[in-house]
Design a protein around this motif. Structure first.
Motif, short mmCIF file in Angstrom:
data_model
loop_
_atom_site.label_atom_id
_atom_site.label_comp_id
_atom_site.label_asym_id
_atom_site.label_seq_id
_atom_site.Cartn_x
_atom_site.Cartn_y
_atom_site.Cartn_z
N THR A 140 7.41 3.29 1.07
CA THR A 140 7.63 4.44 0.17
C THR A 140 7.41 5.74 0.95
O THR A 140 8.21 6.67 0.85
CB THR A 140 6.66 4.35 -1.03
N LYS B 130 3.57 1.95 2.36
CA LYS B 130 4.05 2.37 3.69
C LYS B 130 5.55 2.66 3.68
O LYS B 130 6.00 3.68 4.20
CB LYS B 130 3.73 1.28 4.73
N SER C 95 0.82 -1.22 0.00
CA SER C 95 0.00 0.00 0.00
C SER C 95 0.86 1.28 0.00
O SER C 95 0.31 2.37 -0.10
CB SER C 95 -0.96 0.00 1.20
N1 LIG Z 1 11.62 2.20 -6.60
C1 LIG Z 1 10.46 1.68 -7.00
N2 LIG Z 1 10.20 1.50 -8.31
C2 LIG Z 1 9.03 0.99 -8.72
N3 LIG Z 1 8.03 0.59 -7.90
C3 LIG Z 1 8.23 0.73 -6.59
C4 LIG Z 1 9.45 1.28 -6.06
N4 LIG Z 1 9.35 1.29 -4.72
C5 LIG Z 1 8.15 0.77 -4.41
N5 LIG Z 1 7.47 0.44 -5.53
C6 LIG Z 1 6.11 -0.13 -5.59
O1 LIG Z 1 5.28 0.62 -4.75
C7 LIG Z 1 4.32 -0.21 -4.13
C8 LIG Z 1 4.36 0.02 -2.65
O2 LIG Z 1 5.57 -0.47 -2.11
P1 LIG Z 1 5.96 -0.29 -0.59
O3 LIG Z 1 6.00 1.14 -0.27
O4 LIG Z 1 7.18 -1.09 -0.36
O5 LIG Z 1 4.69 -0.97 0.15
P2 LIG Z 1 4.52 -1.48 1.64
O6 LIG Z 1 5.70 -1.05 2.43
O7 LIG Z 1 3.22 -0.88 2.10
O8 LIG Z 1 4.40 -2.97 1.56
C9 LIG Z 1 4.64 -1.63 -4.54
O9 LIG Z 1 3.77 -1.99 -5.57
C10 LIG Z 1 6.06 -1.53 -5.02
O10 LIG Z 1 6.33 -2.50 -6.01
#
Ligand SMILES: Nc1ncnc2c1ncn2[C@@H]1O[C@H](COP(=O)(O)OP(=O)(O)O)[C@@H](O)[C@H]1O
Ligand SMILES: [Mg+2]
Length: 239
Positions: A65, A63, A61
């Motif tokens: 990021t 988090k 979702s």
């Molecule tokens: N550097 C990146 N490039 C492309 N997609 C990304 C990147 N970082 C995160 N994502 C995508 O963003 C979405 C959220 O990731 P993330 O923030 O890790 O979620 P959470 O921590 O809530 O599980 C995912 O679909 C992930 O694949």
């Protein structure tokens, strides 16, 4: 004998403190092979010093990021992130990294400790980067490890420690430069219940005793219910 005299009225004339973090209409997208992936659509919330805020949301979702943006490891695509009264969008990389080193402590689910180094050496890392003199580093690292109950483990390497102990080393490292903001990404995700409680106790202590702001991403309802507030991320929007 008791008297019925009214207690004096104390008027607090100080202006309300500005929140340490102010996030407004923040978005973040990534370009992957020419396709735009919108991860954070619209995040708006504040966190003040002395507050513990839990961020919850399904896997994927956004988090982590969001936490990367709060930690000045990444920048929003649009919207505003004000840290300690400063709009972060126009800041140069060097300034971001100094603000991060001076003001922000990170704790991760997988601890991210240096494998062949002692607990003391691990806790010292941010202070080495911050130019703290060696003697001071050593005494401060020892104090910090004692404060997380690891005074008897100063020379142990990560593989000689349990998961809970490793996370306490990571927490001591995060606290070494007395950050005003502590960011924890699922810090209890790999721990048993007793260790989780201990880590959460210490995070809450940081907000109460040192007036730090604490943002903790968690899946664990027990962790979230101890926070002052819960921000829920659903499809990249805060609720
Ligand atoms: N550097 C990146 N490039 C492309 N997609 C990304 C990147 N970082 C995160 N994502 C995508 O963003 C979405 C959220 O990731 P993330 O923030 O890790 O979620 P959470 O921590 O809530 O599980 C995912 O679909 C992930 O694949
Ligand atoms: Mg994550």
């Amino acid at each position: 004998m008791t008297t019925d005299a009214p207690s004096p009225v104390v008027v607090d004339t100080r202006p309300p403190a500005t929140p340490l973090l102010q996030v407004k209409n923040l978005t973040r997208h990534f370009m992957v092979s020419g396709t735009r992936i919108d991860v954070l659509h619209d995040c708006t919330f504040d966190v003040s010093r002395g507050e513990v805020v839990a961020i919850m949301g399904q896997s994927g979702s956004g988090k982590s990021t969001l936490l990367n943006v709060l930690g000045l490891l990444d920048r929003p695509s649009s919207g505003s992130y004000v840290f300690d009264g400063m709009e972060t969008a126009p800041l140069r990389e060097g300034r971001m990294s100094r603000l991060r080193g001076d003001g922000i402590g990170f704790v991760f689910q997988q601890f991210h400790l240096l494998e062949r180094r002692s607990a003391l050496a691990n806790v010292s890392v941010p202070m080495v980067l911050g130019g703290v003199p060696a003697l001071r580093r050593r005494s401060r690292s020892r104090e910090l490890l004692e404060s997380v109950g690891l005074g008897h483990r100063l020379h142990s390497q990560p593989h000689q420690l349990s998961g809970g102990e490793q996370q306490r080393v990571a927490l001591a490292r995060a606290l070494s430069r007395e950050p005003s903001l502590i960011l924890a990404d699922e810090p209890t995700g790999a721990l048993d219940a007793a260790s989780s409680t201990m880590i959460m106790d210490q995070l809450i202590d940081q907000s109460r005793v040192r007036d730090a702001a604490v943002v903790v991403v968690t899946h664990d309802a027990k962790v979230a219910e101890r926070a002052d507030r819960v921000v829920v991320l659903v499809e990249g929007r805060t609720h």
